[in-house]
Design an enzyme around this catalytic site. Structure first.
Site, PDB file in Angstrom:
ATOM      1  N   HIS A  58     -57.989 -48.281 -70.885  1.00  0.00           N
ATOM      2  CA  HIS A  58     -58.351 -48.264 -72.297  1.00  0.00           C
ATOM      3  C   HIS A  58     -57.399 -49.109 -73.140  1.00  0.00           C
ATOM      4  CE1 HIS A  58     -61.496 -45.382 -71.585  1.00  0.00           C
ATOM      5  NE2 HIS A  58     -60.649 -44.628 -70.908  1.00  0.00           N
TER       6      HIS A  58
ATOM      7  N   TRP B 260     -20.453 -39.542 -84.937  1.00  0.00           N
ATOM      8  CA  TRP B 260     -21.762 -40.139 -84.679  1.00  0.00           C
ATOM      9  C   TRP B 260     -22.292 -40.555 -86.051  1.00  0.00           C
ATOM     10  CZ3 TRP B 260     -26.854 -39.124 -86.122  1.00  0.00           C
ATOM     11  CH2 TRP B 260     -27.825 -39.802 -85.386  1.00  0.00           C
TER      12      TRP B 260
ATOM     13  N   ARG C 148     -20.460 -35.051 -78.398  1.00  0.00           N
ATOM     14  CA  ARG C 148     -21.166 -34.840 -79.663  1.00  0.00           C
ATOM     15  C   ARG C 148     -21.296 -36.123 -80.479  1.00  0.00           C
ATOM     16  NH1 ARG C 148     -21.323 -29.276 -81.342  1.00  0.00           N
ATOM     17  NH2 ARG C 148     -21.678 -30.037 -83.445  1.00  0.00           N
TER      18      ARG C 148
ATOM     19  N   ASN D  27     -18.789 -32.572 -90.459  1.00  0.00           N
ATOM     20  CA  ASN D  27     -19.944 -32.759 -89.585  1.00  0.00           C
ATOM     21  C   ASN D  27     -21.171 -32.331 -90.379  1.00  0.00           C
ATOM     22  OD1 ASN D  27     -21.799 -32.786 -87.489  1.00  0.00           O
ATOM     23  ND2 ASN D  27     -21.129 -30.831 -86.656  1.00  0.00           N
ATOM     24  N   GLY D  28     -22.206 -33.162 -90.412  1.00  0.00           N
ATOM     25  CA  GLY D  28     -23.414 -32.818 -91.166  1.00  0.00           C
ATOM     26  C   GLY D  28     -23.757 -33.928 -92.152  1.00  0.00           C
TER      27      GLY D  28
ATOM     28  N   LYS E 251     -35.891 -41.051 -70.207  1.00  0.00           N
ATOM     29  CA  LYS E 251     -34.592 -41.120 -69.540  1.00  0.00           C
ATOM     30  C   LYS E 251     -34.177 -42.567 -69.318  1.00  0.00           C
ATOM     31  CE  LYS E 251     -33.551 -38.001 -69.771  1.00  0.00           C
ATOM     32  NZ  LYS E 251     -33.558 -36.593 -70.170  1.00  0.00           N
TER      33      LYS E 251
ATOM     34  N   GLU F  82     -41.163 -38.013 -69.597  1.00  0.00           N
ATOM     35  CA  GLU F  82     -39.742 -37.676 -69.540  1.00  0.00           C
ATOM     36  C   GLU F  82     -38.964 -38.774 -68.784  1.00  0.00           C
ATOM     37  OE1 GLU F  82     -37.728 -35.877 -70.978  1.00  0.00           O
ATOM     38  OE2 GLU F  82     -36.019 -35.681 -69.648  1.00  0.00           O
TER      39      GLU F  82
ATOM     40  N   LYS G 205     -25.036 -35.866 -78.033  1.00  0.00           N
ATOM     41  CA  LYS G 205     -25.611 -34.758 -77.282  1.00  0.00           C
ATOM     42  C   LYS G 205     -26.255 -33.723 -78.192  1.00  0.00           C
ATOM     43  CE  LYS G 205     -26.167 -32.595 -73.368  1.00  0.00           C
ATOM     44  NZ  LYS G 205     -27.233 -33.187 -72.546  1.00  0.00           N
TER      45      LYS G 205
ATOM     46  N   GLU H 173     -33.434 -44.403 -72.669  1.00  0.00           N
ATOM     47  CA  GLU H 173     -32.305 -43.796 -73.368  1.00  0.00           C
ATOM     48  C   GLU H 173     -30.957 -44.341 -72.893  1.00  0.00           C
ATOM     49  OE1 GLU H 173     -32.262 -39.603 -72.518  1.00  0.00           O
ATOM     50  OE2 GLU H 173     -30.700 -39.196 -73.982  1.00  0.00           O
TER      51      GLU H 173
ATOM     52  N   CYS I   6     -21.238 -35.320 -84.282  1.00  0.00           N
ATOM     53  CA  CYS I   6     -19.828 -35.325 -84.668  1.00  0.00           C
ATOM     54  C   CYS I   6     -19.146 -34.061 -84.135  1.00  0.00           C
ATOM     55  CB  CYS I   6     -19.596 -35.389 -86.168  1.00  0.00           C
ATOM     56  SG  CYS I   6     -20.362 -36.777 -86.984  1.00  0.00           S
TER      57      CYS I   6
HETATM   58  C1  F6R Z   1     -32.751 -36.735 -73.827  1.00  0.00           C
HETATM   59  C2  F6R Z   1     -32.214 -35.616 -74.565  1.00  0.00           C
HETATM   60  C3  F6R Z   1     -32.766 -35.330 -75.915  1.00  0.00           C
HETATM   61  C4  F6R Z   1     -32.704 -33.820 -76.199  1.00  0.00           C
HETATM   62  C5  F6R Z   1     -33.122 -33.554 -77.651  1.00  0.00           C
HETATM   63  C6  F6R Z   1     -33.178 -32.063 -77.947  1.00  0.00           C
HETATM   64  O1  F6R Z   1     -32.152 -36.867 -72.575  1.00  0.00           O
HETATM   65  O2  F6R Z   1     -31.331 -34.955 -74.111  1.00  0.00           O
HETATM   66  O3  F6R Z   1     -34.048 -35.826 -76.053  1.00  0.00           O
HETATM   67  O4  F6R Z   1     -33.556 -33.152 -75.322  1.00  0.00           O
HETATM   68  O5  F6R Z   1     -32.195 -34.155 -78.511  1.00  0.00           O
HETATM   69  O6  F6R Z   1     -31.945 -31.469 -77.699  1.00  0.00           O
HETATM   70  P1  F6R Z   1     -31.825 -29.908 -77.489  1.00  0.00           P
HETATM   71  O7  F6R Z   1     -32.519 -29.543 -76.243  1.00  0.00           O
HETATM   72  O8  F6R Z   1     -30.347 -29.657 -77.423  1.00  0.00           O
HETATM   73  O9  F6R Z   1     -32.458 -29.264 -78.681  1.00  0.00           O
END
Ligand code: F6R
Length: 605
Positions: A502, A70, A26, A96-97, A483, A479, A600, A486, A2
């Protein structure tokens, strides 16, 4: 999670919209704003800020608050979106929270009030009004303070009312910053949301403030404190796409420059760390966790320090066994991830020295940690982390160098010829050459991009995709898998090559696609084994490798990586996945910058 904006100034509606657009990363499932003429008006919508902008009237107002959401409590819809209004209609509030005790507060103080939404946040304006009425409508700040004392959980709150022309705000765990620009004041969840960054004040945790004719801040005993502004005008929050269709693609193309800027920055600073480091503990989430796994391999291989990696939400509950002289490192792009911040507090309580590695100067993690390394990847707007991940790995490589040098200092007397034997391994000064590093910073993303469109077209048709790799490449597989799922919503999973037999091999048939990563020369034969196991069961393999001399004629496609010193390959081997996930997502018609259900900055546990 948020974003909050509040503005006290002239004609605030377009300014609130501008701030919300800057904070949209956010959270973006719904949004709204309230402003005051003689009464409070509120406009809300589901979806993006563009939708809200179309709905706002051409009215002049001097105070207002806005919110991009969010969802945590209640589905994304207008009634659950912020601002929430007290039952009398006289207080409008953004939050927010998460208020963990909202049900108890409702039962205890607000049993006669009929709430309109399914959110925890709607309690807040009602509880402020409850205390305001109870305290004979004398002092709204005190009523706000009384309400805050009741809240359990994290919050950043801002509200306006029909009782005066002020904006009140407070925070606990979730950040808030205030900037002064001429005679106007802007309040935002983070610096990125601010129009002007010359005079910025970070609200300390548990403090409250009010924007009246001037700006006042009070500590948790309601004692007024002095306000000292900091200049963040050099913190460039470039919110332009520079000709790219989406931020994600722009940010992928910024990878070499993000590393170069971080390299230049690291040359100018000293790492502030304990003199003796015998153990390292990494705690982080998501993509940052994956970079810590690469860091573990670098540090154990080159600096010979034992490393553990923990996922923050698990670390909080796993009764960590403290080892002597442990450095605890918290990697967080945003610096605001709630699980990571809580873990940092826990590590401090356990007596560990804490280091933050973050991309956001002055973020919450920097205020809690004993020491910080700021990366210089530049603001990352796309929810999926790309240039921040590669920069994190580069920083971990430099941290490895620091640890090597630190050991060298400790063993100076026996270090005659720039190498040192410890245990069964040789410790070298630096695991790469300057030319090798220069080559990394000079890579051309378009060279990697050459075959991506063709491969993306195949993968976009799939329901699921397997990704395999060995050692470092297994981390890239994890990773890469994160990606793709996601942002494209295609289910992917990642395995070490040797694990296929396995269990997962039973899933391979004529319809299966597997991406195999192969960047370590000494492991070529093992990875080829796995590739052939897949092909002989009808599966199709796309290989990602820098090795042009290996026979990959069985593979249905090969994506070539630049030929770099091996230590840099975990940094570049993820780039094909960045590009693939972006292109698959576009082919499927989704917005790669704003994947559903995500945001984010994850400021809730
Ligand atoms: C995936 C992604 C998330 C962040 C995770 C931690 O693309 O961006 O998995 O890596 O939410 O976020 P930070 O690094 O901001 O603590």
């Amino acid at each position: 999670m948020c974003g909050i904006i509040a503005v006290k100034g002239q004609n605030v509606l377009p300014k609130i919209i501008d701030g919300l657009k800057r904070l949209e990363y956010r959270g973006y499932d719904s949004c709204g704003l309230s402003y005051k003429t003689d009464v409070i008006h509120t406009v809300k919508t589901i979806g993006y800020i563009d939708n809200l902008e179309k709905k706002i009237p051409n009215k002049k107002s001097n105070i207002g608050i806005g919110h991009t959401r969010w969802a945590t409590h209640g589905i994304p819809c207008e009634k659950n979106s912020h601002p929430h209004i007290s039952e009398s209609g006289k207080i409008a509030c953004v939050h927010n929270g998460i208020l963990e005790n909202y049900k108890e507060l409702k039962d205890k103080y607000l049993s006669n009030i009929k709430l309109k939404s399914e959110t925890d946040s709607e309690i807040i304006p009602n509880l402020i009004e409850y205390f305001y009425n109870k305290q004979n409508r004398k002092n709204l700040l005190k009523a706000f303070f009384s309400a805050i004392q009741e809240f359990k959980g994290s919050f950043a709150i801002a509200f306006i009312s029909e009782y005066d022309n002020n904006i009140y705000f407070a925070r606990n765990q979730s950040p808030l910053v205030i900037s002064k620009f001429g005679d106007e004041f802007f309040l935002s969840s983070d610096v990125n949301g601010l129009y002007s960054k010359n005079q910025v004040f970070y609200l300390p945790n548990n403090y409250v403030g009010v924007l009246s004719d001037d700006f006042h801040v009070y500590d948790n005993n309601l004692q007024e404190i002095d306000i000292k502004y900091t200049d963040y005008s050099n913190m460039i929050c470039d919110i332009n796409k520079d000709g790219f269709e989406y931020f994600m693609l722009k940010e992928i193309y910024e990878i070499p420059n993000a590393i170069k800027k971080t390299y230049n920055h690291l040359k100018t600073i000293e790492f502030v760390l304990p003199e003796k480091i015998d153990n390292i503990l990494f705690v982080s989430c998501g993509t940052s966790y994956h970079s810590s796994l690469v860091g573990k391999k670098y540090i154990e291989k080159y600096a010979q320090v034992p490393v553990e990696c923990e996922i923050a939400s698990e670390f909080l509950y796993n009764d960590y066994l403290v080892k002597p002289n442990t450095l605890a490192i918290f990697i967080t792009q945003s610096g605001e991830t709630a699980d990571t911040l809580k873990s940092l507090e826990l590590a401090k309580n356990l007596g560990l020295f804490t280091l933050a590695i973050t991309n956001v100067p002055n973020s919450s993690v920097t205020q809690l940690a004993d020491s910080t390394i700021n990366m210089q990847a530049g603001v990352e707007i796309c929810v999926a982390s790309t240039k921040a991940y590669t920069t994190q790995i580069y920083v971990l490589l430099e941290l490895t160098n620091f640890l090597i040098n630190q050991k060298k200092e400790l063993y100076k007397s026996i270090d005659k010829n720039r190498t040192l034997i410890e245990g069964n391994r040789t410790i070298n000064y630096i695991p790469y050459s300057e030319i090798g590093l220069q080559n990394l910073m000079d890579i051309n993303i378009s060279d990697i991009d050459i075959r991506i469109d063709k491969v993306a077209e195949k993968l976009a048709k799939l329901k699921h995709l397997h990704i395999i790799g060995k050692n470092y490449d297994y981390i890239t597989a994890m990773e890469g898998s994160l990606k793709i799922k996601e942002i494209s919503y295609i289910f992917t999973d990642a395995y070490p090559c040797g694990e296929l037999k396995h269990g997962t091999l039973s899933l391979i048939d004529n319809d299966s696609y597997v991406v195999a990563i192969m960047t370590e020369r000494k492991l070529i034969a093992k990875t080829l084994n796995a590739i052939h196991e897949i092909i002989s069961r009808g599966g199709k393999v796309i290989c990602i490798t820098p090795f042009v001399d290996v026979d990959l004629s069985d593979a249905c496609d090969v994506i070539f990586l630049p030929d770099l010193e091996s230590v840099f390959l975990p940094i570049v081997s993820i780039i094909p996945f960045h590009l693939l996930s972006y292109k698959i997502t576009r082919l499927l018609g989704y917005n790669p910058d704003k994947p559903r259900n995500l945001a984010k900055s994850v400021t809730v546990e």
